[in-house]
Design a protein around this motif. Sequence first.
Motif, PDB file in Angstrom:
ATOM      1  N   HIS A  39       0.809  -1.225   0.000  1.00  0.00           N
ATOM      2  CA  HIS A  39       0.000   0.000   0.000  1.00  0.00           C
ATOM      3  C   HIS A  39       0.842   1.275   0.000  1.00  0.00           C
ATOM      4  O   HIS A  39       0.304   2.365  -0.151  1.00  0.00           O
ATOM      5  CB  HIS A  39      -0.935   0.016   1.206  1.00  0.00           C
ATOM      6  N   THR A  42      -0.402   4.887   1.265  1.00  0.00           N
ATOM      7  CA  THR A  42      -1.855   5.015   1.422  1.00  0.00           C
ATOM      8  C   THR A  42      -2.245   5.472   2.826  1.00  0.00           C
ATOM      9  O   THR A  42      -3.069   6.370   2.991  1.00  0.00           O
ATOM     10  CB  THR A  42      -2.526   3.667   1.102  1.00  0.00           C
ATOM     11  N   HIS A  68     -13.222   6.602   2.169  1.00  0.00           N
ATOM     12  CA  HIS A  68     -13.071   5.498   1.227  1.00  0.00           C
ATOM     13  C   HIS A  68     -12.466   5.932  -0.110  1.00  0.00           C
ATOM     14  O   HIS A  68     -11.896   5.101  -0.815  1.00  0.00           O
ATOM     15  CB  HIS A  68     -14.424   4.802   0.999  1.00  0.00           C
ATOM     16  N   THR A  71      -8.656   5.131   0.084  1.00  0.00           N
ATOM     17  CA  THR A  71      -8.123   3.808   0.410  1.00  0.00           C
ATOM     18  C   THR A  71      -7.354   3.206  -0.766  1.00  0.00           C
ATOM     19  O   THR A  71      -6.682   2.197  -0.604  1.00  0.00           O
ATOM     20  CB  THR A  71      -9.258   2.843   0.806  1.00  0.00           C
TER      21      THR A  71
ATOM     22  N   GLN B 135      -1.375  -2.307   9.004  1.00  0.00           N
ATOM     23  CA  GLN B 135      -2.310  -1.841   7.987  1.00  0.00           C
ATOM     24  C   GLN B 135      -3.573  -2.692   7.983  1.00  0.00           C
ATOM     25  O   GLN B 135      -4.674  -2.170   7.780  1.00  0.00           O
ATOM     26  CB  GLN B 135      -1.630  -1.866   6.608  1.00  0.00           C
ATOM     27  N   SER B 136      -3.430  -3.995   8.261  1.00  0.00           N
ATOM     28  CA  SER B 136      -4.632  -4.834   8.305  1.00  0.00           C
ATOM     29  C   SER B 136      -5.523  -4.403   9.470  1.00  0.00           C
ATOM     30  O   SER B 136      -6.750  -4.426   9.369  1.00  0.00           O
ATOM     31  CB  SER B 136      -4.254  -6.311   8.415  1.00  0.00           C
ATOM     32  N   TRP B 139      -7.393  -1.385   8.054  1.00  0.00           N
ATOM     33  CA  TRP B 139      -8.508  -1.705   7.153  1.00  0.00           C
ATOM     34  C   TRP B 139      -9.730  -2.123   7.951  1.00  0.00           C
ATOM     35  O   TRP B 139     -10.862  -1.765   7.625  1.00  0.00           O
ATOM     36  CB  TRP B 139      -8.123  -2.806   6.162  1.00  0.00           C
ATOM     37  N   LYS B 140      -9.503  -2.913   9.012  1.00  0.00           N
ATOM     38  CA  LYS B 140     -10.641  -3.332   9.846  1.00  0.00           C
ATOM     39  C   LYS B 140     -11.291  -2.128  10.517  1.00  0.00           C
ATOM     40  O   LYS B 140     -12.514  -2.041  10.599  1.00  0.00           O
ATOM     41  CB  LYS B 140     -10.164  -4.345  10.902  1.00  0.00           C
ATOM     42  N   ILE B 142     -11.384   0.910   9.450  1.00  0.00           N
ATOM     43  CA  ILE B 142     -12.152   1.682   8.465  1.00  0.00           C
ATOM     44  C   ILE B 142     -13.484   1.000   8.194  1.00  0.00           C
ATOM     45  O   ILE B 142     -14.536   1.641   8.120  1.00  0.00           O
ATOM     46  CB  ILE B 142     -11.339   1.845   7.168  1.00  0.00           C
ATOM     47  N   GLU B 143     -13.441  -0.325   8.092  1.00  0.00           N
ATOM     48  CA  GLU B 143     -14.662  -1.097   7.856  1.00  0.00           C
ATOM     49  C   GLU B 143     -15.683  -0.846   8.964  1.00  0.00           C
ATOM     50  O   GLU B 143     -16.869  -0.682   8.707  1.00  0.00           O
ATOM     51  CB  GLU B 143     -14.296  -2.583   7.839  1.00  0.00           C
TER      52      GLU B 143
END
Lengths: 286, 284
Positions: A39, A42, A68, A71, B135-136, B139-140, B142-143
């Motif tokens: 990424h 990002t 979003h 991302t 980063q994982s 992402w969670k 953000i979800e």
Amino acid sequence: MQSTNDIKNTDQKTLDHKTLTKSFYLWFWGALTCFSQEHMQTFGYMASMLPILKKLYPDHDDQVEAIHAYTAFFNTNPMLGTVIVGITASMEEARADGQDIDGETINDMRAGLMGPLAGIGDSLIDGTLIPILLGIALGMSSGGSPIGAIFYIVAWVLIAYFGQRFLYFRGYTLGSRAVNILVGAQGAAIRRAIGIVGAMVVGGVLASWVNVTTSLKLRGADGKVFLNLQSKLDSIYPGLLTVLITFFCWWLMSKKHVSAIWTMVILVVISFVGVLVGFFNPGLSY
Amino acid sequence: MTISWLQAAIFGLFACLCSNSCMAGQAVGNYTIGRPLVGGLVCGIVLGDIKLGIACGVAMQLVYIALVTPGGTVSADVRAISYIGIPLAMVAITSQGLNPLGGTAANLAKSIGTLVGTVGTVLYYAVATMNLVWQSFGWKDIEKGKIDRITGVNFGWPWISQMLFSFIPAMLLTHYGATAVTALRTALPMDGIAMKTLFTVGGMLPCVGIAILLRQIVNRPVDFIPFLVGFTLCASLKLNLVSVTIISLLFAILIYEIEMAHNSSSNGGSAAIETNGDDDEEDI
């Protein structure tokens, strides 16, 4: 400046200076802190957009939706790329004002600019400005003086800080017009002109600091030296061996696509053979 | 010269600040603290010999004067060069009893720095890979809509990657490496083939750095000419770098004017440059 936003289209939403400055600092310090090959920048980008989104969208769900757009993969030259962050700040502002801009428009702009700006930034900053500053600093620090190092720290940090700050706010006020000077015809002329400065300074750095010499001397039967190769070479062109070795490395890497590491290994082999046959002798002793 | 745990820990901290995905920002971290010249100053202060530190920093900076990382691929790691390579080179030069300002010391520094810097790229990829974990988390978050946590993902968690792959390696390698480097003197005599090769390579390594930069600026064979002019000004006319920069500015102005004139005469042919664009009157 911050009024209520019950009538969306007539009520301008404007980012104040404080929010923009905060976003700039987040990029300045954090563009690459959470770097990964997948990424790249990002997360640095999202972190610097966060204060802007929070300012523009009072509703939490709107903030989540807006993030979003950021991302997607992002990677560019972190210095010149600051202008892109500034441009997105102004685009995001327009989007919040209800103009005809959506996440896709913003993303297309980011994706379209990050490649060209990375190329320009790498050749302009890494390839020209830094070698010039370092070349001058190395001269000042010869003899073990810390002056050159201090000069580099002060000069570069000032240029980087004020330059990036300028780019960020330039991007915000001008939008995508901010990059015209970099990518247009005038930009190409400026880049070529600066490229000449870079090339000449790098040539000067090579001559001032690198000196590959041979120790090869041929002796006649009476033990007298009849050929001192190094002084012969110097009478043809001072620094000839240095230039030849550099061209050889350039040729290996750009024409034969040898990696920098293997080029170094090849130099090790050349040195080893050269030392064995007496072509090279660094003249060591305790 | 030995390196105490405290000194080694300081090198470890600076390694965290300056690596390619650095904790002190690109401009201040990677481009300032990470440069070997600045690293030489820091290491010189920490080890109490600024002169030697700067001399090592100058030598290694030459090799990496044109450190470009296109697309995030690295051929050398600045944290390893500046905060593992320089301290070890300083110890080696002291234990060999070399004159810190001599060419021999500089070549030794270049060899050690390049070796450590090349091996150090492992650390770069290790940090980048471990950051995938943080980063994982991001992402969670953000979800789930917890976007405030992005700041922590970007500025907080990566410190763990840096602790594991910058702080600890730099601290251990400088502390224990100092003893190993001192033992080198007895293992490898200076007049042996191995040391002669090492020093000869050290003298040539900057050519690789310059060649990497040339690859960046040379598109056509004629692009070599300004490079050679700069070289000649220094090698034959013995000018210093500030003088060369000023002379090059003159050429820069000329190039700029010619290019702009070339652009405005909407002709576009390369003949326009050779004839100074004067006799191209036809406007389309």
